[in-house]
Design an enzyme around this catalytic site. Structure first.
Site, PDB file in Angstrom:
ATOM      1  N   GLU A 176     -16.122  48.966  70.132  1.00  0.00           N
ATOM      2  CA  GLU A 176     -16.986  47.780  69.992  1.00  0.00           C
ATOM      3  C   GLU A 176     -16.165  46.497  69.913  1.00  0.00           C
ATOM      4  O   GLU A 176     -16.231  45.737  68.934  1.00  0.00           O
ATOM      5  CB  GLU A 176     -17.895  47.924  68.770  1.00  0.00           C
ATOM      6  N   GLU A 368     -22.138  56.205  71.917  1.00  0.00           N
ATOM      7  CA  GLU A 368     -22.768  56.192  70.584  1.00  0.00           C
ATOM      8  C   GLU A 368     -24.249  55.923  70.743  1.00  0.00           C
ATOM      9  O   GLU A 368     -24.640  54.977  71.445  1.00  0.00           O
ATOM     10  CB  GLU A 368     -22.193  55.087  69.688  1.00  0.00           C
TER      11      GLU A 368
HETATM   12  C1  BG6 Z   1     -21.114  51.481  65.422  1.00  0.00           C
HETATM   13  C2  BG6 Z   1     -19.725  51.922  65.018  1.00  0.00           C
HETATM   14  O1  BG6 Z   1     -21.231  50.124  65.164  1.00  0.00           O
HETATM   15  O2  BG6 Z   1     -22.200  51.987  64.750  1.00  0.00           O
HETATM   16  C3  BG6 Z   1     -19.671  53.193  64.186  1.00  0.00           C
HETATM   17  O3  BG6 Z   1     -18.913  52.074  66.144  1.00  0.00           O
HETATM   18  C4  BG6 Z   1     -20.819  53.188  63.218  1.00  0.00           C
HETATM   19  O4  BG6 Z   1     -18.416  53.258  63.567  1.00  0.00           O
HETATM   20  C5  BG6 Z   1     -22.114  53.195  64.006  1.00  0.00           C
HETATM   21  O5  BG6 Z   1     -20.783  54.239  62.301  1.00  0.00           O
HETATM   22  C6  BG6 Z   1     -23.352  53.288  63.159  1.00  0.00           C
HETATM   23  O6  BG6 Z   1     -23.324  52.296  62.195  1.00  0.00           O
HETATM   24  P1  BG6 Z   1     -23.482  52.606  60.658  1.00  0.00           P
HETATM   25  O7  BG6 Z   1     -23.259  51.347  59.987  1.00  0.00           O
HETATM   26  O8  BG6 Z   1     -24.855  53.148  60.499  1.00  0.00           O
HETATM   27  O9  BG6 Z   1     -22.454  53.635  60.342  1.00  0.00           O
END
Ligand code: BG6
Length: 474
Positions: A176, A368
């Site tokens: 990101e 993701e």
């Molecule tokens: C992304 C990141 O922003 O979102 C991850 O790359 C992160 O590291 C994921 O875990 C989900 O966000 P969160 O805050 O729910 O863990």
């Protein structure tokens, strides 16, 4: 055999994703140095760092993947994973970041992880830097504000390509990368508080990361000719709150602020709209001839995270804060939200896939996506599990939209669901914000046995993979 038709191509890379600091634990084991995450006990967005590691920081032990990775990878294999995205902890390899020699014990750890993946025929997808800059680089250099970081990152990336280049095809340079301006400490190891930093320094840090990413791409091609290197951006489609052209223009600006990273990674130069932003803000970037040459080494593919869309407006009276993932925006009144306020929008994934493909014409990898939710462990016929129909519905609906985008002609090479095993949240540092197909018995207060329990979604995802998406409910 898949009997129902499916839009997913043969060889589609189904899998899951994690990051070192959110799963490994063992924060001071095997010669590892501290990273910025070891001093972020309450998460990376809007909360202060601690002076050193504190017992309330769940990431110090996380889910103990460091000692349990073989069993965890075996569970991924049971789901039929074709790929597993994980990150290498920079401070396991270079404990301070600026060390002369790498830490052999750290390198050997990832050899063992790769051994397990190979044993199960799972393709590794490696993030070189996922929100875990060595703390020393933050304390001594102010993180990516310093040009020196380019050289330290180059040394680190070269070490990884030398060591693992024959075993790893898919690499991501920075997780990101477009979050740097929003979360300077977590994303860029920048220790100066955001309100004291000034835009000049922030944008210079952004430039340094972009150069480092391009330089790593160049080096990968020299050292590991089979490597395929991608950038990784946080995607977030932005919708106008109303059809007022002023709102649409605000959306265009918000889009530009996000898309500039992909533009540079795929075109090798800064776009005109970005140069205008710099001019209007009075920012003069230091860009050397070598920087310009480095930037021309563009990526093989674009990867991204997708959790939600947001709305935007030009009307200050309507600018209410949304509970967004880093980027902000205003809530969209047509969408429901997760327990953490992240608005759920499967169609947005199709939109972003089309937008990126139309714009960049590079293969796309969704690395993701998932639903952070509170789970309840229950006993079903003597077996502990979680009946996570809400997660299945979320993932199903998003994957259906991936299929739609593929039918639109978008080239999508894979999908790794975020937090395929429960892990510590990046934004809030909670364990109760669970994403996994596998429940991990650990609570926000640090209690729990760390035992693993497949959830209902575990079998559901296994079926999706086995049928190459044909089992999805449309
Ligand atoms: C992304 C990141 O922003 O979102 C991850 O790359 C992160 O590291 C994921 O875990 C989900 O966000 P969160 O805050 O729910 O863990």
């Amino acid at each position: 055999m898949t009997t129902k038709t499916t839009p997913f191509p043969e060889g589609f890379l189904w899998g899951g994703a994690t990051a070192a600091n959110q799963v490994e634990g063992a924060y001071n084991v095997g010669g590892k140095g501290l990273s910025v995450q070891d001093v972020l006990p309450h998460g990376g967005i809007g909360s202060a760092r601690s002076a050193g590691p504190t017992p309330d920081n769940l990431k110090l032990e996380a889910i103990d993947f460091y000692h349990r990775f073989a069993d965890d990878i075996a569970l991924f294999a049971r789901m039929g994973f074709k790929t597993y995205r994980f990150s290498i902890a920079w401070s396991r390899i270079y404990p301070n970041g600026d060390d002369a020699e790498p830490n052999e014990e750290g390198l050997a750890f990832y050899d063992r992880v790769l051994d397990e993946l190979e044993k199960h025929g799972i393709e590794p997808l490696v993030t070189i830097s996922h929100y875990e800059t060595p703390l020393h680089l933050s304390d001594a250099y102010d993180g990516w504000v310093s040009r020196d970081l380019i050289g330290f990152y180059e040394t680190y990336a070269r070490t990884l390509f030398d060591r693992y280049g024959s075993r790893v095809t898919y690499w991501l340079t920075f997780n990101e990368i477009n979050s740097l301006l929003h979360a300077p400490f977590m994303s860029g190891g920048i220790s100066t508080p955001k309100d004291m930093l000034g835009e000049q320094a922030l944008y210079q840090a952004m430039h340094h990361e972009l150069v480092a990413s391009a330089r790593a791409t160049r080096i990968a091609r020299e050292v590991a000719p089979n490597a395929r290197v991608g950038c990784m951006v946080l995607s977030m489609p932005v919708y106008p709150l109303t059809p007022d052209p002023a709102d649409v223009l605000t959306v265009m600006d918000a889009d530009h602020a996000n898309l500039v990273y992909g533009d540079v990674h795929t075109r090798g130069t800064y776009p005109g709209y970005f140069l205008r932003t710099l001019r209007e803000r009075g920012i003069e970037l230091e860009i050397t001839d070598q920087d310009r040459e480095d930037l021309t080494h563009t990526v093989d593919f674009v990867s991204f995270s997708y959790y939600m869309s947001v709305a935007e407006t030009a009307d200050p009276a309507k600018k209410v804060a949304g509970a967004g993932n880093i980027m902000g925006g205003v809530p969209n009144p047509t969408l429901a939200a997760s327990e953490w306020g992240w608005q759920i929008d499967p169609v947005g994934l199709r939109i972003v896939l089309n937008q990126f493909w139309d714009r960049w014409q590079k293969p796309l990898f969704i690395v993701e996506n998932g639903l952070g939710a509170k789970d309840e462990l229950v006993d079903v016929d003597g077996v502990k599990t979680v009946i996570d129909d809400y997660r299945i519905a979320y993932l199903n609906d998003h994957l259906v939209q991936v299929g739609e985008a593929i039918a639109d002609g978008v080239e999508v090479i894979g999908y790794t669901s975020w937090g395929c095993i429960d892990l510590v949240s990046a934004s809030t540092a909670q364990l109760s914000k669970r994403y996994g197909f596998i429940y991990v018995d650990r609570n926000d207060d640090g209690t729990g046995t760390l035992e693993r329990f497949p959830k209902k979604s575990f079998d559901w995802y296994a079926e999706v993979i086995a049928t190459n998406g044909a089992s999805l409910t449309r």
